[in-house]
Design a protein around this motif. Structure first.
Motif, PDB file in Angstrom:
ATOM      1  N   LEU A 131       0.813  -1.260   0.129  1.00 55.43           N
ATOM      2  CA  LEU A 131      -0.037  -0.407  -0.173  1.00 55.43           C
ATOM      3  C   LEU A 131       0.752   1.485  -0.289  1.00 55.43           C
ATOM      4  N   SER A 132       0.362   2.071  -0.793  1.00 48.37           N
ATOM      5  CA  SER A 132       1.034   3.011  -0.839  1.00 48.37           C
ATOM      6  C   SER A 132       0.421   4.256   0.414  1.00 48.37           C
ATOM      7  N   ASP A 133       1.544   4.948   0.663  1.00 49.49           N
ATOM      8  CA  ASP A 133       1.527   6.103   1.899  1.00 49.49           C
ATOM      9  C   ASP A 133       0.202   6.506   2.518  1.00 49.49           C
ATOM     10  N   ALA A 134      -0.199   7.426   0.880  1.00 52.78           N
ATOM     11  CA  ALA A 134      -1.729   7.903   0.670  1.00 52.78           C
ATOM     12  C   ALA A 134      -2.762   6.980   0.931  1.00 52.78           C
ATOM     13  N   LEU A 135      -2.880   5.782   0.134  1.00 54.37           N
ATOM     14  CA  LEU A 135      -3.566   4.379   0.160  1.00 54.37           C
ATOM     15  C   LEU A 135      -3.774   4.379   1.989  1.00 54.37           C
ATOM     16  N   TYR A 136      -2.742   3.645   2.934  1.00 49.85           N
ATOM     17  CA  TYR A 136      -2.834   3.152   3.815  1.00 49.85           C
ATOM     18  C   TYR A 136      -2.889   4.523   4.767  1.00 49.85           C
ATOM     19  N   GLY A 137      -2.924   5.610   4.882  1.00 51.41           N
ATOM     20  CA  GLY A 137      -3.690   7.214   5.141  1.00 51.41           C
ATOM     21  C   GLY A 137      -5.618   6.691   5.121  1.00 51.41           C
ATOM     22  N   ARG A 138      -5.433   6.892   3.691  1.00 49.36           N
ATOM     23  CA  ARG A 138      -6.996   6.988   3.463  1.00 49.36           C
ATOM     24  C   ARG A 138      -7.448   5.561   4.020  1.00 49.36           C
ATOM     25  N   ALA A 139      -6.829   4.645   3.887  1.00 52.89           N
ATOM     26  CA  ALA A 139      -7.463   3.587   4.913  1.00 52.89           C
ATOM     27  C   ALA A 139      -7.726   3.604   6.216  1.00 52.89           C
ATOM     28  N   ILE A 140      -6.494   3.757   7.415  1.00 53.22           N
ATOM     29  CA  ILE A 140      -7.108   4.618   8.821  1.00 53.22           C
ATOM     30  C   ILE A 140      -7.517   4.591   8.631  1.00 53.22           C
TER      31      ILE A 140
END
Length: 191
Positions: A131-140
């Motif tokens: 997961l990219s950092d951006a996608l990880y942040g959105r998911a969290i």
């Protein structure tokens, strides 16, 4: 035709106990990958228990669980998994157009943010393996840390289920999903 079958007459006591445990659980039946896993009764027991937790005992709503399963089934072109879980997805309110879009291999634009994040995380893990950092942040932000951990576990578990179904041709030809194409190797050369 399935390469491996459940021969109730030839089952050991351990295999029978694993089947009885599955039947007495939330599913009320023997899940199809367990037919293969029964060659190791402890694998069958623990595998179906993990599947039961991931389907019925997470913080994620049932439609999100089913969406992740469908994305995984499509990735693996797992006809039996797709056919079974398409029915559940519809039952839990996932729109037919979303299911058709996933089946076609197109990327949907979901009207529900939680559907979109589940789709995006599932595709990223299956195709890019991270997961990219951006996608990880959105998911969290959308699912919370426990929800994301559960989503990753669901995707991983259903990779195992899909590979089991594909390797042993479980549920074929009865569960062939026309929208997924030919279940035989999908253009992969036999080494």
């Amino acid at each position: 035709m399935a390469r491996i079958i459940l021969d109730e007459q030839a089952m050991t006591d351990e295999q029978r106990a694993a089947c009885a445990e599955a039947i007495s659980g939330r599913r009320g039946k023997i899940p199809s990958p367990m037919i293969a896993w029964l060659r190791n009764p402890e694998l069958a027991r623990r595998g179906q228990q993990l599947g039961e937790v991931l389907r019925f005992q997470t913080s994620l709503e049932p439609d999100l669980v089913e969406l992740a399963i469908l994305v995984t089934a499509r990735h693996w072109t797992a006809h039996q998994v797709w056919t079974s879980h398409k029915r559940y997805a519809l039952q839990y309110g996932i729109d037919e157009w979303l299911i058709e879009t996933i089946a076609s291999g197109m990327a949907p634009i979901c009207s529900k943010p939680r559907h979109q994040i589940v789709y995006d995380v599932s595709k990223a893990l299956l195709e890019q393996r991270r997961l990219s950092d951006a996608l990880y942040g959105r998911a969290i932000a959308e699912l919370g840390e426990p929800g994301l951990v559960e989503l990753v576990a669901i995707i991983g578990y259903y990779c195992l289920v899909a590979m089991t179904a594909n390797a042993f041709e479980l549920g074929l030809p009865d569960n062939k999903a026309a929208e997924l194409g030919d279940p035989k190797f999908m253009g992969v050369a036999d080494p």
